[in-house]
Design an enzyme around this catalytic site. Structure first.
Site, short mmCIF file in Angstrom:
data_model
loop_
_atom_site.label_atom_id
_atom_site.label_comp_id
_atom_site.label_asym_id
_atom_site.label_seq_id
_atom_site.Cartn_x
_atom_site.Cartn_y
_atom_site.Cartn_z
N GLN A 1 -11.30 0.45 1.60
CA GLN A 1 -10.04 -0.10 1.10
C GLN A 1 -8.78 0.56 1.68
O GLN A 1 -7.80 -0.12 1.94
CB GLN A 1 -10.04 0.03 -0.42
N GLU B 1 -0.73 -3.49 -0.27
CA GLU B 1 0.00 -2.23 -0.42
C GLU B 1 0.86 -1.93 0.81
O GLU B 1 1.24 -0.80 1.06
CB GLU B 1 -0.98 -1.08 -0.66
N LYS C 1 -4.16 6.97 -13.18
CA LYS C 1 -3.36 5.74 -13.16
C LYS C 1 -3.07 5.44 -14.63
O LYS C 1 -3.97 4.99 -15.35
CB LYS C 1 -4.17 4.59 -12.56
N ARG D 1 -0.63 1.33 -8.32
CA ARG D 1 -1.65 0.28 -8.29
C ARG D 1 -1.33 -0.65 -7.13
O ARG D 1 -0.22 -0.62 -6.58
CB ARG D 1 -1.66 -0.55 -9.60
N LYS E 1 -0.28 9.57 -4.88
CA LYS E 1 -0.82 8.54 -3.98
C LYS E 1 -0.01 7.25 -4.13
O LYS E 1 0.11 6.71 -5.22
CB LYS E 1 -2.29 8.29 -4.34
C1 2PG Z 1 -7.05 2.21 -5.92
C2 2PG Z 1 -5.87 1.35 -6.31
C3 2PG Z 1 -4.57 1.73 -5.68
P1 2PG Z 1 -6.03 -1.00 -7.44
O1 2PG Z 1 -8.18 1.73 -5.84
O2 2PG Z 1 -6.90 3.41 -5.76
O3 2PG Z 1 -4.59 1.85 -4.32
O4 2PG Z 1 -6.15 -0.01 -6.17
O5 2PG Z 1 -4.69 -0.80 -8.01
O6 2PG Z 1 -6.26 -2.37 -6.87
O7 2PG Z 1 -7.11 -0.59 -8.38
MG MG Z 2 -9.05 3.92 -5.69
#
Ligand code: 2PG
Ligand code: MG
Length: 417
Positions: free
Chosen positions: A174, A217, A338, A367, A389
């Site tokens: 990702q 992102e 998060k 996110r 991050k």
């Molecule tokens: C992750 C996040 C942020 P998402 O996996 O770390 O980059 O992705 O917000 O889609 O969960």
């Molecule tokens: Mg992640």
């Protein structure tokens, strides 16, 4: 502080998906905050809304009058808010509500949000970082302030997986991350932007399908695979390199399904593949290398690389119990935080406390679907995160980094308390 009323509406995030925006009224004005949306969500995350965003909005409006009965004077008083809304709203709405309340309280007290969390944020590392100093009493205020710990930036420069919605080839992992070694957030941000810009030239040269497009992102989209990307990134010695494998997103029927190139890997094969990548490209940071229930494989990797960051995101989902389990199993040495994965900032505080006690590095994270909300900067600094991050470009990501830069700047003039 008394909350005189609460209101909410839906707004669009950076992916043009609906998210929640909450505003509250106090004696000193109106304060608001919004929540982001994840895409590669952990299956153990709290639900963002009780039933739906619209139902959460209604629920908050219905509860509006109850808030004025409570006094909110300290961070811990968020408990009073949680008691009112418990069972009525989801994690996204709770996060936006608590954030708005903290902003209001900070204004009322003439402080920054981070000071409500921890007036002494960042001070604890002073004795380790200022080697020339012996006794704290001999330090001048300038030395003291200069030594406050500010998180290191982790920036997403190239992306694939669920954040890259294209037909055709893309990386299975990702995120490809740059982790700055610069002293300040400001310098780190500049460095990340510079490297990201230069990658356009490399990608043009190496990827015949490169269309100069960016993903959710704002990371570059490429048809190259992880090895080819890391081959490009490895020349940048001014940064450490990291990966968010987001392994749950391509794990099905006990195998990791790769498309670029097409092949399946068992957990053991995934482990040895990652061991090779870490060694060959000197990777410093590996997030979610295995699917979200496989604590054992995380442990195996950490045992092999205790000096690298083995990071749990979907594995932990900002949940104190899952963090404790990971610690017991020696599965990780770093945790993603998060706030909207759990919604409660009190639970975020708990996660950070457990992490610190157990020497687990803390990484506050954006996110993939973001708003221009910048409270993440205050939360990261207040909870003494080791890393921050975020993306490298786009107004939603920049808002958060700029807030950290502002905090960093303010600290130079900050009067010790
Ligand atoms: C992750 C996040 C942020 P998402 O996996 O770390 O980059 O992705 O917000 O889609 O969960
Ligand atoms: Mg992640």
């Amino acid at each position: 502080m008394k909350i005189k009323g609460v209101d909410a509406k839906s707004i669009l995030d950076s992916r043009k998906e609906k998210t929640i925006f909450v505003s509250i009224k106090t004696a000193v004005g109106n304060f608001s905050a919004s929540a982001p949306n994840g895409k590669s969500k952990g299956k153990f995350e709290e639900k963002p809304y009780k039933k739906s965003l619209e139902e959460d909005i209604k629920a908050l409006k219905n509860l509006s009058d109850y808030f004025s009965e409570e006094n909110i004077n300290y961070f811990e008083d968020l408990k009073r808010i949680e008691d009112i809304v418990k069972g009525h709203i989801g994690a996204n709405t709770l996060f936006a509500l608590e954030s708005a309340a903290l902003k209001a309280l900070a204004k009322e007290k003439g402080k920054n949000v981070w000071q409500l969390i921890n007036e002494n944020a960042g001070k604890s590392k002073i004795s380790c970082t200022t080697k020339s100093e012996t006794a704290p009493s001999r330090r001048t205020e300038k030395d003291f302030v200069g030594a406050r710990k500010i998180p290191r930036l982790v920036g997403n420069c190239i992306g694939g997986g669920e954040h890259t919605n294209i037909e055709g080839k893309k990386p299975d992992f990702q995120e490809f991350l740059l982790i700055s070694k610069a002293k300040t957030i400001k310098e780190s941000f500049e460095k990340n932007k510079e490297i990201k810009k230069s990658l356009k030239i490399d990608l043009k040269e190496k990827d015949k399908n490169f269309k100069e497009k960016k993903n959710d992102e704002e990371a570059w989209i490429t048809s190259l695979n992880e090895k080819e990307i890391l081959d490009i990134l490895k020349k940048h010695s001014s940064v450490n390199l990291g990966l968010d494998v987001a392994a749950s997103s391509f794990y099905k029927r006990k195998k990791y399904h790769y498309y670029n190139p097409l092949l399946d890997r068992t957990s053991e094969e995934q482990l040895s593949y990652l061991v090779n990548l870490i060694k060959n490209f000197n990777l410093f940071y590996i997030e979610d290398p295995f699917e979200e229930e496989d604590f054992e494989s995380f442990s195996k990797l950490l045992k092999k690389f205790p000096d690298r960051l083995i990071v749990g995101d979907d594995l932990i989902v900002t949940n104190p119990k899952r963090l404790e389990k990971a610690i017991e199993k020696k599965a990780i040495n770093a945790v993603i935080v998060k706030p909207n994965q759990c919604g409660s900032l009190l639970e975020v505080a708990q996660v950070c406390e457990i992490a610190k006690k157990n020497k687990i590095k803390i990484i506050f994270s954006h996110r993939s679907g973001e708003t221009e909300e910048n409270i993440l900067g205050d939360l990261a600094f207040g909870f003494e995160a080791d890393f921050f991050k975020c993306g490298i470009e786009g107004k939603e990501r920049e808002a958060k980094i700029q807030r950290l830069i502002e905090i960093e700047k303010d600290l130079k003039n900050f009067k010790e308390v």
